[in-house]
Motif scaffolding. Sequence first.
Motif, short mmCIF file in Angstrom:
data_model
loop_
_atom_site.label_atom_id
_atom_site.label_comp_id
_atom_site.label_asym_id
_atom_site.label_seq_id
_atom_site.Cartn_x
_atom_site.Cartn_y
_atom_site.Cartn_z
N THR A 128 0.82 -1.19 -0.07
CA THR A 128 -0.03 -0.05 0.10
C THR A 128 0.89 1.38 -0.02
O THR A 128 0.28 2.46 -0.39
N PHE A 179 2.15 -8.02 -0.33
CA PHE A 179 1.14 -7.63 -1.51
C PHE A 179 -0.18 -8.47 -0.90
O PHE A 179 -0.63 -8.11 0.31
N ASN A 180 -1.08 -9.25 -1.66
CA ASN A 180 -2.26 -9.53 -0.96
C ASN A 180 -2.30 -10.91 -0.56
O ASN A 180 -2.31 -12.04 -1.22
N CYS A 230 -9.76 -5.18 -11.42
CA CYS A 230 -8.37 -4.94 -10.90
C CYS A 230 -7.74 -6.02 -10.84
O CYS A 230 -8.16 -7.24 -10.56
N ARG A 232 -4.34 -7.77 -8.87
CA ARG A 232 -3.44 -7.72 -7.60
C ARG A 232 -2.40 -8.94 -7.36
O ARG A 232 -2.92 -9.80 -8.63
N ASP A 233 -1.59 -8.94 -6.61
CA ASP A 233 -0.60 -9.98 -6.47
C ASP A 233 -0.89 -10.76 -5.22
O ASP A 233 -0.68 -10.52 -4.29
N TYR A 234 -1.78 -11.87 -5.35
CA TYR A 234 -2.45 -12.87 -4.37
C TYR A 234 -1.23 -13.89 -4.03
O TYR A 234 -0.80 -14.80 -4.58
N GLY A 270 0.28 -10.78 -11.53
CA GLY A 270 -0.91 -10.50 -11.25
C GLY A 270 -2.23 -11.16 -11.71
O GLY A 270 -2.10 -11.76 -12.70
N ASP A 299 -9.60 2.27 -4.55
CA ASP A 299 -8.91 1.13 -5.38
C ASP A 299 -7.96 1.69 -6.31
O ASP A 299 -8.22 2.59 -7.16
N GLU A 302 -3.83 -1.43 -10.53
CA GLU A 302 -3.09 -2.85 -10.60
C GLU A 302 -1.74 -2.67 -9.74
O GLU A 302 -1.37 -1.66 -9.38
N TYR A 304 1.25 -5.45 -8.68
CA TYR A 304 2.04 -6.83 -8.57
C TYR A 304 3.65 -6.72 -8.19
O TYR A 304 4.17 -5.62 -9.00
#
Length: 338
Positions: A128, A179-180, A230, A232-234, A270, A299, A302, A304
């Motif tokens: 973040t 990341f996520n 969107c 994200r990098d999970y 991502g 939000d 993107e 990652y």
Amino acid sequence: MKKILVTGGLGFIGSHTVVELQNEGFEVVIIDNMLNAEEKVIYGIEAITGKKPVFENLDLREKEAVKSFFKKYNDIAGVIHFAASKAVGESVENPLLYYENNINALVYMLQELQAKTAANFIFSSSCTVYGQAEKMPITENASVQPAISPYGNTKQIGEEIIQDVAKVSNINAILLRYFNPIGAHPSAEIGELPIGVPQNLVPFITQTGIGLRKELSVFGSDYPTPDGTCIRDYIHVVDLAKAHVVALKRLIEKKNETAVEVFNVGTGKGSSVLEVIRSFEKVSGQKLPYKLVGRREGDIVEAYADTQKANTILGWKAESTLDEAVESAWKWEKKIRS
Ligand code: WQD
């Protein structure tokens, strides 16, 4: 056997890290004030590792209590500091709670560590801090953007406090920018326990899958991404937990090159919201009810990670796929609702 303090050790990422530390032979002492955790997590940890960690129910906002803790445990070889509040929306509504929980506690902890001849400190930071980075994937050199929530601000301020203190003390620190994090331990003995309606994507999906929620709202489908949602990098929480153990060992073995080092902790890949939904449908064998709705305020499009620094310098790499992570989250959801 080295003794490690894990603050927030009953929480989502904390509990998984305690397991990996115990697996590597560390003795773990947990501090948690149960603000967002349950004591039964200890039994989940014990079920996996066969070892019950020492637990101190203590509030890090109480300076004297922090002092007494370090008097009682004067042989702590490293600290992994998870204890913090983490809900973006709540932080906007109650900023002082966030500054008190996330900053006061950090300061009290560092005051105690500063008095030691050597101290190793791992800090939970977040991607973040990059805001909407200009370039993907995001390297650690990407600039830190002004925070858009008090929560995000506490992570930035936290990083700065650690940088300042490390200059004038024997504290060595590694800042891990997550990341996520998603998923659960593959044993389904521990996992995420969101309070109320989950704000994060994966717990909302699994709760919808189990029938607790009617449908998932996909926030925004007109973003400039391949499918409009969107990216994200999970990262599987077990991979993330392992990154902490590797980082801690680096400090204990004095392999760090500077007093404070920063690493991104992600997979480097991502995934869009729709891809996460497809992954859930694949691993669960069921359709997920969802609807496309408007964008959620705040939000980013993107994010990652560029994981090269963590891969080469830390010698750590995320191993699990998105499907494996989502599958573990689903297994956990089914277990806690059964
Ligand atoms: C992921 C994607 C949503 C819920 C979180 C934290 C943040 C930081 C990083 C710690 C987004 C979409 C979500 C839903 C949806 N963590 N979504 N419907 O936004 O990356 O941020 O992780 O520092 O503080 O809040 O994660 O899981 O909330 O959302 O469509 O019901 O899923 O819009 O694109 P995010 P998230």
